[in-house]
Design a protein around this motif. Sequence first.
Motif, PDB file in Angstrom:
ATOM      1  N   VAL A  43       0.722  -1.122   0.041  1.00  0.00           N
ATOM      2  CA  VAL A  43       0.013  -0.138   0.088  1.00  0.00           C
ATOM      3  C   VAL A  43       0.895   1.343   0.086  1.00  0.00           C
ATOM      4  CG1 VAL A  43      -2.299  -0.912   1.061  1.00  0.00           C
ATOM      5  CG2 VAL A  43      -0.097  -0.131   2.663  1.00  0.00           C
ATOM      6  N   GLY A  44       2.223   1.222   0.167  1.00  0.00           N
ATOM      7  CA  GLY A  44       3.058   2.233   0.132  1.00  0.00           C
ATOM      8  C   GLY A  44       3.233   2.840   1.470  1.00  0.00           C
ATOM      9  N   THR A  45       4.058   3.786   1.534  1.00  0.00           N
ATOM     10  CA  THR A  45       4.523   4.322   2.765  1.00  0.00           C
ATOM     11  C   THR A  45       4.313   5.849   2.725  1.00  0.00           C
ATOM     12  OG1 THR A  45       6.069   2.743   2.995  1.00  0.00           O
ATOM     13  CG2 THR A  45       6.635   4.750   4.454  1.00  0.00           C
ATOM     14  N   LEU A  46       3.774   6.536   3.607  1.00  0.00           N
ATOM     15  CA  LEU A  46       3.565   8.167   3.574  1.00  0.00           C
ATOM     16  C   LEU A  46       4.701   8.736   4.827  1.00  0.00           C
ATOM     17  CD1 LEU A  46       2.171  10.668   2.524  1.00  0.00           C
ATOM     18  CD2 LEU A  46       0.496  10.182   4.278  1.00  0.00           C
ATOM     19  N   ILE A  47       5.607   9.470   4.451  1.00  0.00           N
ATOM     20  CA  ILE A  47       6.643  10.074   5.201  1.00  0.00           C
ATOM     21  C   ILE A  47       6.267  11.607   5.314  1.00  0.00           C
ATOM     22  CG2 ILE A  47       9.096  10.532   5.729  1.00  0.00           C
ATOM     23  CD1 ILE A  47       8.229   7.721   6.072  1.00  0.00           C
ATOM     24  N   THR A  48       6.016  12.331   6.507  1.00  0.00           N
ATOM     25  CA  THR A  48       5.995  13.612   6.512  1.00  0.00           C
ATOM     26  C   THR A  48       7.334  14.495   7.256  1.00  0.00           C
ATOM     27  OG1 THR A  48       4.755  13.723   8.583  1.00  0.00           O
ATOM     28  CG2 THR A  48       3.470  13.702   6.095  1.00  0.00           C
ATOM     29  N   ARG A  49       7.499  15.592   6.981  1.00  0.00           N
ATOM     30  CA  ARG A  49       8.430  16.480   7.995  1.00  0.00           C
ATOM     31  C   ARG A  49       8.188  17.744   7.927  1.00  0.00           C
ATOM     32  NH1 ARG A  49       9.294  11.863   9.022  1.00  0.00           N
ATOM     33  NH2 ARG A  49      11.131  10.913   9.273  1.00  0.00           N
ATOM     34  N   LYS A  50       8.475  18.535   8.944  1.00  0.00           N
ATOM     35  CA  LYS A  50       8.034  19.742   9.158  1.00  0.00           C
ATOM     36  C   LYS A  50       8.677  20.771   8.425  1.00  0.00           C
ATOM     37  CE  LYS A  50       6.551  18.974  13.857  1.00  0.00           C
ATOM     38  NZ  LYS A  50       6.633  19.295  15.384  1.00  0.00           N
ATOM     39  N   THR A  51      10.010  20.354   7.949  1.00  0.00           N
ATOM     40  CA  THR A  51      10.724  21.436   7.144  1.00  0.00           C
ATOM     41  C   THR A  51      11.059  20.826   5.676  1.00  0.00           C
ATOM     42  OG1 THR A  51      12.934  20.461   7.705  1.00  0.00           O
ATOM     43  CG2 THR A  51      11.863  22.421   9.355  1.00  0.00           C
ATOM     44  N   ASP A  52      11.149  21.446   4.875  1.00  0.00           N
ATOM     45  CA  ASP A  52      11.657  21.170   3.368  1.00  0.00           C
ATOM     46  C   ASP A  52      13.209  20.566   3.590  1.00  0.00           C
ATOM     47  OD1 ASP A  52       9.334  21.646   2.264  1.00  0.00           O
ATOM     48  OD2 ASP A  52       9.957  23.687   1.543  1.00  0.00           O
ATOM     49  N   VAL A  53      13.992  21.262   4.260  1.00  0.00           N
ATOM     50  CA  VAL A  53      15.145  20.669   4.326  1.00  0.00           C
ATOM     51  C   VAL A  53      15.288  19.119   4.803  1.00  0.00           C
ATOM     52  CG1 VAL A  53      17.383  20.624   5.734  1.00  0.00           C
ATOM     53  CG2 VAL A  53      16.139  22.856   4.988  1.00  0.00           C
ATOM     54  N   LEU A  94      12.702  16.944   4.833  1.00  0.00           N
ATOM     55  CA  LEU A  94      12.040  16.150   3.599  1.00  0.00           C
ATOM     56  C   LEU A  94      13.164  15.868   2.490  1.00  0.00           C
ATOM     57  CD1 LEU A  94       9.320  14.990   3.018  1.00  0.00           C
ATOM     58  CD2 LEU A  94       8.603  17.050   1.848  1.00  0.00           C
ATOM     59  N   ASP A  95      13.697  16.931   2.173  1.00  0.00           N
ATOM     60  CA  ASP A  95      14.841  16.808   0.992  1.00  0.00           C
ATOM     61  C   ASP A  95      15.852  15.694   1.575  1.00  0.00           C
ATOM     62  OD1 ASP A  95      13.682  18.798  -0.663  1.00  0.00           O
ATOM     63  OD2 ASP A  95      15.162  20.237   0.045  1.00  0.00           O
ATOM     64  N   GLU A  96      16.095  15.793   2.681  1.00  0.00           N
ATOM     65  CA  GLU A  96      17.306  14.582   3.176  1.00  0.00           C
ATOM     66  C   GLU A  96      16.487  13.205   3.045  1.00  0.00           C
ATOM     67  OE1 GLU A  96      18.143  15.326   7.397  1.00  0.00           O
ATOM     68  OE2 GLU A  96      19.118  17.533   6.919  1.00  0.00           O
ATOM     69  N   LEU A  97      15.235  13.102   3.219  1.00  0.00           N
ATOM     70  CA  LEU A  97      14.561  11.811   3.221  1.00  0.00           C
ATOM     71  C   LEU A  97      14.365  11.479   1.657  1.00  0.00           C
ATOM     72  CD1 LEU A  97      12.020  11.615   6.012  1.00  0.00           C
ATOM     73  CD2 LEU A  97      13.895  10.152   5.681  1.00  0.00           C
ATOM     74  N   TRP A  98      14.093  12.380   0.711  1.00  0.00           N
ATOM     75  CA  TRP A  98      13.910  12.121  -0.513  1.00  0.00           C
ATOM     76  C   TRP A  98      15.275  11.708  -1.214  1.00  0.00           C
ATOM     77  CZ3 TRP A  98      10.551  11.835  -4.215  1.00  0.00           C
ATOM     78  CH2 TRP A  98      10.844  11.818  -5.530  1.00  0.00           C
ATOM     79  N   GLN A  99      16.302  12.339  -0.559  1.00  0.00           N
ATOM     80  CA  GLN A  99      17.840  11.819  -1.077  1.00  0.00           C
ATOM     81  C   GLN A  99      18.095  10.692  -0.811  1.00  0.00           C
ATOM     82  OE1 GLN A  99      20.283  14.924  -0.316  1.00  0.00           O
ATOM     83  NE2 GLN A  99      19.478  16.469  -1.421  1.00  0.00           N
ATOM     84  N   LEU A 100      17.735  10.055   0.551  1.00  0.00           N
ATOM     85  CA  LEU A 100      17.981   8.925   1.206  1.00  0.00           C
ATOM     86  C   LEU A 100      16.944   7.702   0.228  1.00  0.00           C
ATOM     87  CD1 LEU A 100      19.051   6.858   3.254  1.00  0.00           C
ATOM     88  CD2 LEU A 100      17.164   7.455   4.669  1.00  0.00           C
TER      89      LEU A 100
END
Length: 126
Positions: A86-96, A98-104
């Motif tokens: 079904v997927g995974t939904l990840i949220t973060r409070k800052t774009d920075v 979120l960018d770190e997780l996107w790169q990971l």
Amino acid sequence: MTKIAIIGGGIVGATAAFYLVQTKDNQVTVFDEPHGQATRAAAGIISPWLSKRRNQKWYRLANAGTQLYPQLVIDAQLDQRAYHEVGTLITRKTDVKLDELWQLAQARLQSAPQMKNIVRWSPQKN
């Protein structure tokens, strides 16, 4: 006959017991307390890819588990409702952050193709 004791009846212990009893010479006993937390807390979630744990052995084990689980459903002749991607939904409070997780996620996709599609949503993209 080989006697095998498994400590813990969570997803790892139960899976190990299932495969070990496939060999008729194995006598497997699972010892488990009804007060465990790991499997209950995970509630069936098998999605280790965005974990920032530094324990690489844990990550490799969890990643291998994501590859094994669909096969376990077939091997154990479980109802197909036992596993559904079904997927995974990840949220973060800052774009920075979120960018770190996107790169990971992008980096780990190379060694974990079972992640499949990675989509970044924004408030503008409903």
